[in-house]
Scaffold this active site. Structure first.
Site, PDB file in Angstrom:
ATOM      1  N   ASP A  38      35.285  50.803  36.501  1.00 53.13           N
ATOM      2  CA  ASP A  38      34.473  51.471  37.505  1.00 53.13           C
ATOM      3  C   ASP A  38      34.229  52.939  37.228  1.00 53.13           C
ATOM      4  OD1 ASP A  38      33.894  49.452  39.576  1.00 53.13           O
ATOM      5  OD2 ASP A  38      36.088  49.259  39.587  1.00 53.13           O
ATOM      6  N   GLU A  65      30.060  40.853  47.844  1.00 57.84           N
ATOM      7  CA  GLU A  65      31.221  41.002  46.958  1.00 57.84           C
ATOM      8  C   GLU A  65      32.159  41.962  47.658  1.00 57.84           C
ATOM      9  OE1 GLU A  65      29.220  40.584  42.508  1.00 57.84           O
ATOM     10  OE2 GLU A  65      30.097  42.468  43.153  1.00 57.84           O
TER      11      GLU A  65
END
Ligand SMILES: Cc1ncc(COP(=O)(O)O)c(C=O)c1O
Ligand SMILES: Cc1ncc(COP(=O)(O)O)c(C=O)c1O
Lengths: 265, 427, 427, 265
Positions: D60, D49
């Site tokens: 995040d 990824e």
């Protein structure tokens, strides 16, 4: 005739204004006060206004505010001021007008104050924040004990108030030369004195002018028309410069005689 | 007792214990005020400003959490929602309107907490008048945001360095300025104190608080309250809310003074509780004084209550027994401050916190007197039951944040207050 | 344009550009909100709180001096009189009431100027819910008094150190907290931004401003105003006052963004004026972004406008041309701030000062368009004549004193501000 | 069958879960990225990824936030990331899933993005803030250009959403193991993997588990039930300790092979 009236009429007969000296009792030290009053008398003060210090002197400028604070700091109380008067009276008969604010007298008790002030040898009282409408509570006892009640008039006083004040005065009337506090610079003392002359006619009482009189020249400029000239802040400032009592006495006597010279018409 | 009580407006209290110089001005003011009150256009303008500018009527808020925790129905009269954050503006809008009508171009005021100074500066800005405010140097420090507000509003602030450097000294200095500039200047007194006619004017202008409260509570519970509570500094917010209830015998009135560090010591401001009759700032009333008649310095954590005098009408109401004057100390007021913030989301002024701090005692008293009184309402339908108390929430506490935080830190209870760093990551 | 515009609430704007994790929570919120709005007891409680707690209706004040100086009738909708000092509380009272209804025990919020944080902390204190507020570290400094207020109200403030350390980053962090604690936590969004249904909820809850204004102005002048002006940060005060006027074609609407140091440079917050379509914080709208789609840091002297996004409904209203979006820079806003303080005695928030700062331009525009328009009313009888403008006075400026004083000093115009020592003695 | 599907089915046939390695493109330096992707492939990553950094990465945690900020600080853009993919493809055919937020793609243009990503040799895209209801605008072009569209499911997703997501997935589905941001500690990876197994049945797509997988042991605890295990923050943290690319490459390869060991069922 009260001692104050006698002093005024003596000055009158000598064709001069009376010199009224304001001293703050207890400033710079309660022990000095009797000697300073005598020194003022020696210099030629016709009447001494003996200030009874108050914590919140709203009618006074910074010099007398600070003098009051110093006096209070040294433990000056109304009772103590009366003791000072008693001590002065052992060898000095200058007329003494107690000058102050109402609250200490209210707390002391008006009747008791009049009695004790008379016993001590004071000659009268002037209370800057006790106007004629509230004055009877103090004036009654004062008169009863043979003391003078001295009211004030101001440049703003209208005819009605002049009569009201005339009605309560027992000897002279204190005319404030300006709208302001003690120590302020008077814009026109001559005009104030002329105003005093008019008030004398209107009230039938002698009129002394106070506020803003600092020098012999200032005294001279009111002496022709007014019955008296009051000097306060200038004396307080002089005393502030003296560290020893003998120096203070002689300087005070000297300044007062200089001022007294201005009283001649 | 003066031999001629008719010279005093409130029993033997009130009067005009001021320099001769000020008499014509006081007469002029009395006359101008009487005329203005009779002039519909003056009253209409005042009403418009109270409504649109000040934000009146202020609401009467039922404090649900506080009521539950105290076991009584507590209603807060929200003067904190007034423009500038306290009841003071009710008075200054009226007085400055009067000053304009009298043709004065310059307005002076004394201030303690700064609220009256801000309220005066505000009204002067609104009418384009010059404004100068006297404030004790100590208050200039502890109420710094209000100094900044006054200056932004175009006023000049004069720190006063004499005496205790608080409200008393500011008022001395304002009087000295007034006596000097009396022809050009309007003196806008900030509390129900000062020489006649000020205590009357201020009471009349603040009575709107009580008038609204009285109508609002009847509207809500169908009857008058059992008690009304207000803090007392000079006494304006208290007299304002009390005045319309004075004739209602069933309504108990409580005036709460500042007990500072305790009324048994010297550091308090509980004039009616511990003072005696005297004259200060132009009227005869109770004052804090020593045995020689010298005015004592007051002490309170709240700058607006830090005053050794009190309005003369309160002295009269005390002597008559119509109002109960009690006191609450710094700690209790601070506790009430935090409690209202945390349970009702309202940060009250420290002044107001004294009124709030008295509530537990008051509720207990009522309960002791009437042990069989009906319990609190259990649902909205029974609103009229129980003990109903209106508190005059005289102002908001934004101005007091620094003072309160300083106490919190110095007492180590800072743990109540938490700023946490955010890590952005779970443990 | 998305191929399926029906997923967006406002033309092609709005939507839910958020993590999958949040979807059930957003659905739950949408449902709960729809049910609450239909529940008379919810609306009654909300109304009671708006009236008694917030202090609604707020007044509509005709600013006499400002009107004279601008040559138009200026009406100020006084949201500054709301409890806590800004319109933000209209929203938080509604949302936190909803949170309680949904059984949430913990409420989070982002804040810029701190007003929304204070308003959320306030509502949480009122309902006894735990409150945590995310605030950019830079804003924690420039809006320190609001941090203290939140803490006093029992909230925990988390300074956010990422990115520009302002509102955008606070909102990022709030979303991160929400995604982590989504089951227990209600996210109380502070402006008309965020994922659906937030922009709709916030608009509905703020629409009370416009509803009252519309009724009040008709009551005063017998007709609708010519223009309505509001500042635009996220857009809640603006959409709140605009919403009820959207159908009134004769009423021109102006949304004023922050031009910071000028829209021709990089340091501004004029999202609608200078931004382009993008997604941020869950909805599709205009954003300030670089050519690569990275969100740019906004700049404004006003913390509450310092945001590179804007509510999606504004994007739609811009594209439709219904609202004119304009911008005003730091200097102009500061000037308007001082002007209102000095001429009307009202210290406005710096956010609000942007709306005020646009008035001279607006009045000029109208005059240019209608040179023969009737002059200003000469007396009260002719109120309906002239150009009538309502400004949403969204908040008070107490929180901004430090910021403003800092600019005053740094620009040497401190001479406007005077503290004079009082000598106590005449010259 | 896409390259991503092939990788998954190869792992399946080897009776193990696929190892998915997340790297933030441009961190710590855009020049390192191709080498790091190759190093990950060498270590045994089945799929990489490749994170496209965004200024406001709301999904995040702090580690990836900071990685994104570093990458942006070094001038990483979406266009630049596509160049990196092109460079990687010169000698490495590990499946590359572009992973990021919607706004940079919106700005780039969805159609243009799909075209250029396909040209560069990427295999699909996963956009954390582009849910199925808004996905068609991107999914259409991706599919048209032969790329995979990888949607997410979360522990909070209800049955309706599972179906909605199933409908848009083209290869596997990314199942978020916890309610939280990347880098958070997963409370129970076994349970998450079991959940993934159920989702696989419900959706008919392979399901990889991500968030909170840090060690070979963590990988092992999901490998039995899930089709893939995603490791991100642990790799980012490793790279943060390396000052030289060769060191970074070898450490990364080593850690990945260690993690890969955990994929066996
Ligand atoms: C909020 C508030 N309450 C009460 C007071 C006390 O004044 P008063 O006793 O005149 O109401 C003040 C004075 O500043 C104040 O600011
Ligand atoms: C007083 C005030 N006005 C306006 C704003 C801007 O927010 P919005 O655009 O959502 O009204 C804020 C934000 O803090 C504010 O405090």
């Amino acid at each position: 005739m009260s001692r104050i009236e006698q002093a005024l009429s003596r000055a009158q007969s000598e064709n001069r204004a009376a010199l009224v000296a304001y001293l703050c009792a207890g400033d710079p030290d309660p022990q000095w006060t009797p000697a300073l009053v005598r020194a003022a008398a020696r210099g030629g003060a016709d009447i001494v206004e003996l200030g009874v210090p108050f914590s919140d002197p709203t009618a006074d400028g910074i010099a007398i505010q600070q003098a009051s604070a110093r006096a209070l700091g040294k433990g000056t109380t109304l009772a103590r001021v009366l003791e000072m008067v008693r001590e002065i009276r052992t060898d000095c008969d200058v007329p003494i007008l107690l000058f102050g604010y109402y609250n200490p007298i209210l707390k002391y008790g008006e009747e008791r104050f009049a009695q004790d002030a008379a016993d001590a040898g004071a000659d009268g009282a002037l209370v800057v924040d006790l106007p004629p409408e509230h004055a009877s509570v103090l004036r009654g006892p004062l008169v009863q004990h043979g003391l003078d009640y001295v009211p004030l008039l101001a440049p703003t006083s209208d005819e009605g108030r002049v009569q009201q004040v005339a009605n309560v005065a027992t000897s002279f009337i204190y005319f404030v030369s300006l709208t302001g506090v003690t120590g302020a610079a008077a814009p026109d003392l001559r005009a104030a004195a002329q105003q005093a002359k008019v008030l004398k006619v209107q009230t039938g009482h002698p009129v002394a002018v106070g506020f803003g009189i600092k020098s012999a020249q200032d005294v001279a400029s009111v002496a022709r028309d007014a019955d008296g000239a009051v000097v306060g802040t200038a004396l307080i400032k002089l005393l502030q410069e003296c560290e020893e009592l003998p120096v203070a006495e002689s300087k005070l006597t000297a300044l007062i005689s200089e001022l007294a010279a201005g009283t001649q018409r | 007792m003066p031999s001629n009580p008719s010279n005093h407006e409130f029993g033997s209290y009130g009067g005009r214990y001021v320099s001769e110089t000020l008499f014509p001005a006081l007469n002029e003011l009395e006359l101008a005020y009487a005329q203005a009150r009779r002039d519909p256009s003056f009253e209409a303008e005042r009403f418009r400003l109270l409504r649109d500018y000040v934000g009146r009527p202020t609401s009467l808020y039922h404090a649900d959490q506080l009521s539950s925790s105290l076991g009584a129905e507590i209603w807060l009269k929200r003067e904190d929602l007034c423009h500038t954050g306290a009841h003071k503006i009710n008075n200054t809008v009226g007085q400055v309107l009067l000053a304009r009508r009298m043709g004065k171009k310059r307005v002076i005021a004394e201030t303690g907490a700064g609220q009256h100074g801000v309220a005066t500066a505000t009204a002067c800005a609104l009418f384009g008048l010059q404004c100068e405010v006297f404030m004790g140097a100590q208050d200039v420090v502890r109420q710094a945001p209000n100094v900044q507000r006054m200056e932004l509003l175009g006023a000049t602030v004069h720190p006063v360095h004499s005496g205790s450097k608080t409200l008393k000294d500011a008022m001395n200095e304002a009087l000295r300025d007034w006596v000097t500039n009396v022809e050009s200047t309007y003196y806008c007194v900030g509390s129900a104190a000062g020489p006649h006619p000020y205590p009357t004017i201020v009471r009349d202008l603040q009575a709107v608080i009580g008038e609204e409260s009285r109508a609002q509570i009847r509207n809500r519970i169908g009857r008058l309250p059992d008690a009304v509570v207000a803090c007392v500094g000079g006494g304006s917010n208290a007299i304002g809310i009390f005045a319309p209830f004075l004739g209602d015998a069933s309504v108990k009135l409580f005036g709460v003074e500042a007990a500072g560090e305790g009324v048994h010591g010297q550091r308090h401001a509980a004039t009616l509780t511990k003072g005696s009759v005297g004259t200060l700032h132009g009227s005869r009333s109770y004052v804090l004084q020593d045995e020689h008649g010298q005015i004592q310095e007051a002490h309170s954590i709240s700058a607006g209550l830090d005053y050794p005098g009190v309005g003369p009408e309160h002295a009269w109401l005390k002597d008559q027994g119509r109002v109960n004057y009690v006191s609450v100390d710094d700690q209790t007021a601070l506790h009430a401050f935090h409690q209202l913030a945390r349970t009702e989301g309202i940060v009250p002024a420290l002044e107001t916190s004294h009124a709030l701090g008295y509530l537990p005692t008051l509720v207990q008293q009522f309960k002791d007197q009437e042990p069989d009184a009906p319990p609190r309402k259990s649902h909205r339908g029974e609103l009229a039951r129980g003990l109903h108390v209106i508190v005059n929430l005289s102002g908001r506490g934004d101005k007091d944040l620094q003072t309160v935080l300083a106490t919190t830190t110095s007492e180590g209870s800072a743990s109540q207050i938490t700023t946490q760093e955010s890590s952005g990551e779970a443990p």
